[in-house]
Motif scaffolding. Structure first.
Motif, PDB file in Angstrom:
ATOM      1  N   VAL A 162       0.857  -1.189   0.000  1.00  0.00           N
ATOM      2  CA  VAL A 162       0.000   0.000   0.000  1.00  0.00           C
ATOM      3  C   VAL A 162       0.893   1.238   0.000  1.00  0.00           C
ATOM      4  CG1 VAL A 162      -1.799   1.275   1.223  1.00  0.00           C
ATOM      5  CG2 VAL A 162      -1.832  -1.242   1.232  1.00  0.00           C
ATOM      6  N   ASN A 163       0.837   1.984  -1.097  1.00  0.00           N
ATOM      7  CA  ASN A 163       1.699   3.155  -1.248  1.00  0.00           C
ATOM      8  C   ASN A 163       1.028   4.396  -0.665  1.00  0.00           C
ATOM      9  OD1 ASN A 163       2.418   5.698  -3.060  1.00  0.00           O
ATOM     10  ND2 ASN A 163       4.215   4.381  -2.873  1.00  0.00           N
ATOM     11  N   PHE A 164       1.776   5.096   0.163  1.00  0.00           N
ATOM     12  CA  PHE A 164       1.262   6.243   0.899  1.00  0.00           C
ATOM     13  C   PHE A 164       1.442   7.550   0.125  1.00  0.00           C
ATOM     14  CE2 PHE A 164       1.809   9.535   4.240  1.00  0.00           C
ATOM     15  CZ  PHE A 164       0.572   9.431   4.842  1.00  0.00           C
ATOM     16  N   LYS A 165       0.320   8.101  -0.332  1.00  0.00           N
ATOM     17  CA  LYS A 165       0.222   9.458  -0.869  1.00  0.00           C
ATOM     18  C   LYS A 165       1.166   9.809  -2.016  1.00  0.00           C
ATOM     19  CE  LYS A 165      -1.618  11.824   3.190  1.00  0.00           C
ATOM     20  NZ  LYS A 165      -1.441  12.987   4.059  1.00  0.00           N
ATOM     21  N   GLU A 166       1.432   8.862  -2.907  1.00  0.00           N
ATOM     22  CA  GLU A 166       2.241   9.184  -4.078  1.00  0.00           C
ATOM     23  C   GLU A 166       1.385   9.032  -5.334  1.00  0.00           C
ATOM     24  OE1 GLU A 166       6.783   8.479  -3.425  1.00  0.00           O
ATOM     25  OE2 GLU A 166       5.733   6.582  -3.062  1.00  0.00           O
ATOM     26  N   LEU A 218       4.727  -7.235  -7.066  1.00  0.00           N
ATOM     27  CA  LEU A 218       3.717  -7.264  -6.005  1.00  0.00           C
ATOM     28  C   LEU A 218       2.552  -6.361  -6.391  1.00  0.00           C
ATOM     29  CD1 LEU A 218       5.957  -6.675  -2.852  1.00  0.00           C
ATOM     30  CD2 LEU A 218       4.981  -8.844  -3.602  1.00  0.00           C
ATOM     31  N   PRO A 219       1.338  -6.668  -5.930  1.00  0.00           N
ATOM     32  CA  PRO A 219       0.245  -5.715  -6.138  1.00  0.00           C
ATOM     33  C   PRO A 219       0.529  -4.436  -5.356  1.00  0.00           C
ATOM     34  CG  PRO A 219      -0.603  -7.869  -5.432  1.00  0.00           C
ATOM     35  CD  PRO A 219       0.884  -7.900  -5.276  1.00  0.00           C
ATOM     36  N   VAL A 220       0.579  -3.317  -6.054  1.00  0.00           N
ATOM     37  CA  VAL A 220       0.792  -2.011  -5.431  1.00  0.00           C
ATOM     38  C   VAL A 220      -0.550  -1.296  -5.409  1.00  0.00           C
ATOM     39  CG1 VAL A 220       1.945   0.222  -5.606  1.00  0.00           C
ATOM     40  CG2 VAL A 220       3.204  -1.887  -6.136  1.00  0.00           C
ATOM     41  N   LEU A 221      -1.012  -0.980  -4.201  1.00  0.00           N
ATOM     42  CA  LEU A 221      -2.308  -0.339  -4.009  1.00  0.00           C
ATOM     43  C   LEU A 221      -2.101   1.132  -3.662  1.00  0.00           C
ATOM     44  CD1 LEU A 221      -3.971  -3.068  -1.738  1.00  0.00           C
ATOM     45  CD2 LEU A 221      -3.834  -2.997  -4.225  1.00  0.00           C
ATOM     46  N   PRO A 222      -2.514   2.037  -4.521  1.00  0.00           N
ATOM     47  CA  PRO A 222      -2.371   3.461  -4.210  1.00  0.00           C
ATOM     48  C   PRO A 222      -3.266   3.872  -3.037  1.00  0.00           C
ATOM     49  CG  PRO A 222      -2.729   3.118  -6.568  1.00  0.00           C
ATOM     50  CD  PRO A 222      -3.006   1.812  -5.884  1.00  0.00           C
ATOM     51  N   ASP A 223      -2.716   4.702  -2.178  1.00  0.00           N
ATOM     52  CA  ASP A 223      -3.460   5.301  -1.063  1.00  0.00           C
ATOM     53  C   ASP A 223      -3.227   6.810  -1.150  1.00  0.00           C
ATOM     54  OD1 ASP A 223      -4.854   5.737   1.292  1.00  0.00           O
ATOM     55  OD2 ASP A 223      -3.279   4.957   2.603  1.00  0.00           O
ATOM     56  N   PRO A 224      -3.812   7.462  -2.184  1.00  0.00           N
ATOM     57  CA  PRO A 224      -3.472   8.849  -2.497  1.00  0.00           C
ATOM     58  C   PRO A 224      -3.748   9.854  -1.388  1.00  0.00           C
ATOM     59  CG  PRO A 224      -5.382   8.147  -3.773  1.00  0.00           C
ATOM     60  CD  PRO A 224      -4.842   6.932  -3.066  1.00  0.00           C
ATOM     61  N   ALA A 225      -4.769   9.637  -0.582  1.00  0.00           N
ATOM     62  CA  ALA A 225      -5.088  10.574   0.499  1.00  0.00           C
ATOM     63  C   ALA A 225      -4.628  10.057   1.860  1.00  0.00           C
ATOM     64  CB  ALA A 225      -6.587  10.845   0.521  1.00  0.00           C
ATOM     65  N   ASP A 261      -5.916   7.495   3.389  1.00  0.00           N
ATOM     66  CA  ASP A 261      -7.077   6.970   4.124  1.00  0.00           C
ATOM     67  C   ASP A 261      -6.878   5.538   4.611  1.00  0.00           C
ATOM     68  OD1 ASP A 261      -8.433   9.367   3.739  1.00  0.00           O
ATOM     69  OD2 ASP A 261      -9.364   8.674   1.872  1.00  0.00           O
ATOM     70  N   ILE A 262      -6.291   4.694   3.770  1.00  0.00           N
ATOM     71  CA  ILE A 262      -6.072   3.299   4.169  1.00  0.00           C
ATOM     72  C   ILE A 262      -5.089   3.255   5.335  1.00  0.00           C
ATOM     73  CG2 ILE A 262      -5.286   1.012   3.456  1.00  0.00           C
ATOM     74  CD1 ILE A 262      -6.069   1.812   0.559  1.00  0.00           C
ATOM     75  N   ALA A 263      -3.997   3.973   5.213  1.00  0.00           N
ATOM     76  CA  ALA A 263      -3.001   4.020   6.291  1.00  0.00           C
ATOM     77  C   ALA A 263      -3.628   4.527   7.588  1.00  0.00           C
ATOM     78  CB  ALA A 263      -1.818   4.900   5.888  1.00  0.00           C
ATOM     79  N   ARG A 264      -4.433   5.545   7.496  1.00  0.00           N
ATOM     80  CA  ARG A 264      -5.081   6.116   8.686  1.00  0.00           C
ATOM     81  C   ARG A 264      -5.990   5.080   9.355  1.00  0.00           C
ATOM     82  NH1 ARG A 264      -5.126  10.648   6.858  1.00  0.00           N
ATOM     83  NH2 ARG A 264      -6.828  10.470   5.359  1.00  0.00           N
ATOM     84  N   ARG A 265      -6.807   4.373   8.550  1.00  0.00           N
ATOM     85  CA  ARG A 265      -7.702   3.348   9.114  1.00  0.00           C
ATOM     86  C   ARG A 265      -6.929   2.236   9.823  1.00  0.00           C
ATOM     87  NH1 ARG A 265     -10.749   4.048   4.248  1.00  0.00           N
ATOM     88  NH2 ARG A 265      -9.748   2.240   3.333  1.00  0.00           N
ATOM     89  N   TRP A 266      -5.748   1.913   9.307  1.00  0.00           N
ATOM     90  CA  TRP A 266      -4.941   0.840   9.892  1.00  0.00           C
ATOM     91  C   TRP A 266      -3.991   1.364  10.974  1.00  0.00           C
ATOM     92  CZ3 TRP A 266      -5.295  -4.398   9.138  1.00  0.00           C
ATOM     93  CH2 TRP A 266      -6.235  -4.806   8.190  1.00  0.00           C
ATOM     94  N   GLY A 267      -4.069   2.647  11.296  1.00  0.00           N
ATOM     95  CA  GLY A 267      -3.270   3.224  12.375  1.00  0.00           C
ATOM     96  C   GLY A 267      -1.788   3.337  12.053  1.00  0.00           C
ATOM     97  N   VAL A 268      -1.467   3.525  10.788  1.00  0.00           N
ATOM     98  CA  VAL A 268      -0.068   3.598  10.357  1.00  0.00           C
ATOM     99  C   VAL A 268       0.417   5.036  10.420  1.00  0.00           C
ATOM    100  CG1 VAL A 268       1.503   3.258   8.409  1.00  0.00           C
ATOM    101  CG2 VAL A 268      -0.285   1.560   8.899  1.00  0.00           C
ATOM    102  N   ASN A 269       1.514   5.249  11.153  1.00  0.00           N
ATOM    103  CA  ASN A 269       2.134   6.576  11.214  1.00  0.00           C
ATOM    104  C   ASN A 269       3.656   6.503  11.147  1.00  0.00           C
ATOM    105  OD1 ASN A 269       2.699   5.610  13.749  1.00  0.00           O
ATOM    106  ND2 ASN A 269       1.304   6.987  14.807  1.00  0.00           N
ATOM    107  N   VAL A 270       4.191   5.303  10.926  1.00  0.00           N
ATOM    108  CA  VAL A 270       5.626   5.080  10.738  1.00  0.00           C
ATOM    109  C   VAL A 270       5.777   4.240   9.471  1.00  0.00           C
ATOM    110  CG1 VAL A 270       7.656   3.887  11.670  1.00  0.00           C
ATOM    111  CG2 VAL A 270       6.161   5.166  13.201  1.00  0.00           C
ATOM    112  N   PHE A 271       6.770   4.587   8.662  1.00  0.00           N
ATOM    113  CA  PHE A 271       7.004   3.844   7.417  1.00  0.00           C
ATOM    114  C   PHE A 271       8.398   3.241   7.424  1.00  0.00           C
ATOM    115  CE2 PHE A 271       3.126   4.970   5.476  1.00  0.00           C
ATOM    116  CZ  PHE A 271       2.805   6.185   6.006  1.00  0.00           C
ATOM    117  N   PRO A 272       8.513   1.989   7.017  1.00  0.00           N
ATOM    118  CA  PRO A 272       7.421   1.102   6.651  1.00  0.00           C
ATOM    119  C   PRO A 272       6.716   0.541   7.883  1.00  0.00           C
ATOM    120  CG  PRO A 272       9.488  -0.093   6.496  1.00  0.00           C
ATOM    121  CD  PRO A 272       9.823   1.333   6.845  1.00  0.00           C
ATOM    122  N   THR A 273       5.464   0.172   7.705  1.00  0.00           N
ATOM    123  CA  THR A 273       4.701  -0.594   8.692  1.00  0.00           C
ATOM    124  C   THR A 273       4.058  -1.749   7.934  1.00  0.00           C
ATOM    125  OG1 THR A 273       4.240   1.211  10.234  1.00  0.00           O
ATOM    126  CG2 THR A 273       2.668  -0.606  10.201  1.00  0.00           C
TER     127      THR A 273
END
Length: 176
Positions: free
Chosen positions: A100-104, A120-127, A129-141
């Motif tokens: 899941v790619n963060f905001k690119e 690998l399947p690369v899933l865009p997360d442009p805003a 939102d996916i990272a936020r729902r999963w509580g991600v604030n450090v990269f990589p997680t």
């Protein structure tokens, strides 16, 4: 200018991970956190760069590794080849690795995928939102989900996914 921005982003990624994880991040590069049983499982439905829709609910029966990353993050780039090896080793019938790619932008992700040969399947997360729902604030997680559909652990920071530590984390995911 873009080079300096990328350099700043990579430095910020490393600094944030080190500050958030404390001495453990500096000693090992990652931290393993259990997924608490009472914590709800966020929905995951996203299209990859080729348009295929991925739903976590559709992957039940397989172990799933969801990696949150960005190309500006040096530790993210460093662990990506090992994630690809891991996916190739187990195969999609046993383990699905979603990046899941963060905001690119799609162009930036496509450039990275093409230049590295990533399949690998690369899933865009442009805003984000996916990272936020999963509580991600450090990269990589990375979130590890067992074949029964239940998240087991969250790994914050860079891990060698071809090493013994990763094998010990993954093995319980395959049990039913």
């Amino acid at each position: 200018m873009a080079y300096k921005t990328a350099q700043w982003g990579a430095a910020l990624c490393v600094a944030c991970a080190a500050l958030a994880l404390g001495p453990m991040a500096q000693a090992q590069g990652y931290e393993v956190q259990p997924w608490h049983a009472r914590k709800p499982i966020p929905a995951l439905e996203a299209s990859d760069l080729s348009g295929k829709v991925w739903r976590l609910a559709d992957l039940r029966g397989k172990a799933v590794l969801i990696n949150f990353w960005a190309s500006w993050c040096e530790p993210c780039r460093a662990e990506m080849p090992a994630l690809q090896q891991l996916a190739d080793f187990y195969g999609p019938e046993k383990l699905v690795v979603l990046a899941v790619n963060f905001k690119e932008s799609n162009a930036k992700m496509t450039q990275y995928v093409t230049s590295t040969g990533l399949s690998l399947p690369v899933l865009p997360d442009p805003a984000g939102d996916i990272a936020r729902r999963w509580g991600v604030n450090v990269f990589p997680t990375t979130v590890l989900i067992a074949a029964d559909g239940q998240p087991r652990q969250r790994i914050r920071g860079e891990l060698d996914w071809t090493g013994r530590e990763a094998e010990a984390l993954l093995k319980p995911l395959f049990k039913r």
